[in-house]
Design a protein around this motif. Sequence first.
Motif, short mmCIF file in Angstrom:
data_model
loop_
_atom_site.label_atom_id
_atom_site.label_comp_id
_atom_site.label_asym_id
_atom_site.label_seq_id
_atom_site.Cartn_x
_atom_site.Cartn_y
_atom_site.Cartn_z
N SER A 144 0.83 -1.12 -0.09
CA SER A 144 -0.02 -0.18 -0.06
C SER A 144 0.88 1.07 0.00
CB SER A 144 -0.75 0.03 1.19
OG SER A 144 -1.93 -1.09 1.31
N GLY A 145 1.87 1.24 0.66
CA GLY A 145 3.02 2.60 0.75
C GLY A 145 3.49 2.63 -0.67
N LEU A 146 3.91 1.52 -1.23
CA LEU A 146 4.57 1.85 -2.61
C LEU A 146 3.61 2.22 -3.54
CD1 LEU A 146 6.78 1.01 -4.37
CD2 LEU A 146 6.01 -1.08 -4.82
N ILE A 147 2.22 1.88 -3.59
CA ILE A 147 1.25 2.31 -4.40
C ILE A 147 0.98 3.51 -4.48
CG2 ILE A 147 -1.07 1.93 -5.16
CD1 ILE A 147 -0.70 -0.91 -4.40
N ALA A 148 0.85 4.00 -3.06
CA ALA A 148 0.45 5.46 -2.61
C ALA A 148 1.85 6.30 -3.07
CB ALA A 148 0.04 5.51 -1.33
N ALA A 149 2.95 5.81 -2.88
CA ALA A 149 4.26 6.53 -3.18
C ALA A 149 4.19 6.95 -4.72
CB ALA A 149 5.36 5.96 -2.71
N CYS A 150 4.04 5.81 -5.25
CA CYS A 150 4.04 6.09 -6.86
C CYS A 150 2.80 7.39 -7.25
CB CYS A 150 3.56 4.83 -7.66
SG CYS A 150 4.71 3.43 -7.64
N ARG A 209 4.26 10.10 -15.55
CA ARG A 209 3.45 8.84 -16.20
C ARG A 209 3.84 7.67 -15.69
NH1 ARG A 209 3.45 12.52 -20.92
NH2 ARG A 209 5.19 11.49 -21.61
N PHE A 210 5.34 7.44 -15.61
CA PHE A 210 5.98 6.12 -15.19
C PHE A 210 5.35 5.82 -13.69
CE2 PHE A 210 9.99 4.05 -13.54
CZ PHE A 210 9.57 2.82 -13.88
N SER A 211 5.63 6.97 -13.01
CA SER A 211 5.12 6.97 -11.72
C SER A 211 3.71 6.42 -11.46
CB SER A 211 5.31 8.38 -10.64
OG SER A 211 6.70 8.47 -10.84
N VAL A 212 2.73 7.00 -11.96
CA VAL A 212 1.39 6.67 -11.92
C VAL A 212 0.90 5.30 -12.74
CG1 VAL A 212 -1.04 7.38 -12.63
CG2 VAL A 212 0.56 8.98 -11.74
N VAL A 213 1.70 4.92 -13.85
CA VAL A 213 1.40 3.77 -14.48
C VAL A 213 1.86 2.65 -13.57
CG1 VAL A 213 1.97 2.07 -16.27
CG2 VAL A 213 1.35 4.50 -16.81
N THR A 214 3.16 2.98 -12.96
CA THR A 214 3.72 1.66 -12.02
C THR A 214 2.73 1.53 -10.91
OG1 THR A 214 5.95 2.29 -12.47
CG2 THR A 214 5.55 1.13 -10.39
N GLY A 215 2.19 2.59 -10.17
CA GLY A 215 1.23 2.66 -9.13
C GLY A 215 -0.01 1.78 -9.49
N ILE A 216 -0.67 2.04 -10.55
CA ILE A 216 -1.81 1.31 -11.00
C ILE A 216 -1.67 0.07 -11.31
CG2 ILE A 216 -3.30 1.27 -13.05
CD1 ILE A 216 -3.40 4.47 -13.21
N LEU A 217 -0.62 -0.30 -11.98
CA LEU A 217 -0.36 -1.66 -12.40
C LEU A 217 -0.05 -2.68 -10.89
CD1 LEU A 217 1.83 -1.26 -15.68
CD2 LEU A 217 -0.47 -2.00 -15.27
N VAL A 276 6.33 -6.58 -9.13
CA VAL A 276 7.40 -6.35 -8.13
C VAL A 276 8.69 -6.03 -8.82
CG1 VAL A 276 9.03 -7.67 -6.45
CG2 VAL A 276 6.54 -8.29 -6.50
N ILE A 277 9.14 -6.50 -10.02
CA ILE A 277 10.24 -5.90 -10.54
C ILE A 277 9.84 -4.76 -11.13
CG2 ILE A 277 11.62 -6.34 -12.86
CD1 ILE A 277 10.99 -9.44 -12.40
N LEU A 278 8.82 -4.20 -11.69
CA LEU A 278 8.33 -2.81 -12.07
C LEU A 278 8.69 -1.93 -10.81
CD1 LEU A 278 7.43 -1.06 -14.05
CD2 LEU A 278 5.09 -1.61 -13.50
N GLY A 279 7.81 -2.40 -9.72
CA GLY A 279 8.03 -1.57 -8.32
C GLY A 279 9.50 -1.16 -8.04
N TRP A 280 10.35 -2.32 -7.97
CA TRP A 280 11.73 -1.86 -7.82
C TRP A 280 12.24 -1.16 -8.76
CZ3 TRP A 280 13.27 -2.10 -3.15
CH2 TRP A 280 13.16 -3.11 -2.25
N THR A 281 12.14 -1.35 -9.90
CA THR A 281 12.77 -0.28 -10.95
C THR A 281 12.23 1.09 -10.69
OG1 THR A 281 12.50 -2.31 -12.68
CG2 THR A 281 12.63 -0.06 -13.61
N TRP A 282 10.97 1.34 -10.43
CA TRP A 282 10.37 2.73 -10.12
C TRP A 282 11.17 3.22 -8.88
CZ3 TRP A 282 8.20 4.76 -5.60
CH2 TRP A 282 7.72 6.22 -5.90
#
Length: 218
Positions: free
Chosen positions: A147-153, A170-178, A203-209
Amino acid sequence: MSTVTLPAARISPRAMLTGGVVAGPLYVAVWLTQAFTRDGFDITRHPASLLANGGPGWIQTANFIVSGLLTIAGAVGLRQTLRAGGSSVRGRVWGPRLVGAYGFGLLLAAAFPADPAAGFPVGTPADYAEISTRGMGHFVAGTIGFSGLIAACLVFGAHYRAIGRRTLARFSVVTGILFFAAFAGLSAGAGSRPTIIAFDLAVILGWTWITTVCRDKR
């Protein structure tokens, strides 16, 4: 008698952000190495958390701890850098706090390992699905961290949009949504292969962000 006062050691924001840059690649490398070498582990059926079970389970536990601490360090670096840059309150306070919440979730995941499931570790019945107290703790850890990661994005998406960095916004928002979609799918999919694979990719996308944001602010 005179006393000598030594200056307090201070870790620079750049060094803290470097921790955030390193956290993701380190976590993914350790996770995937285990995923393809641990007997009985199937990356299309078993989430990474299950690796904390069995004899070599300490490796994944250590992975949670180290990557969690590095992520929290990155969050501190983000806070210091954004504060110095005069960002909005939402950007400089809540963005880093939410990244830190993800790191805290990883530390909780180490303290409360996931229960054995779906035939892993070897010897676990394929239909085993009991949830222990520690398993509930792991679920809470995941909820806090993800939840923290999604909201941070989403918060950083707004921050980047406000300063005209549209690509990163856009990268941040798309990462949070996905990531939200993958986490919701995992929760509702009862461990089906498509939901496990989708979550692994998320998970890989989140870490990339996280790596991208910490590198951008370093």
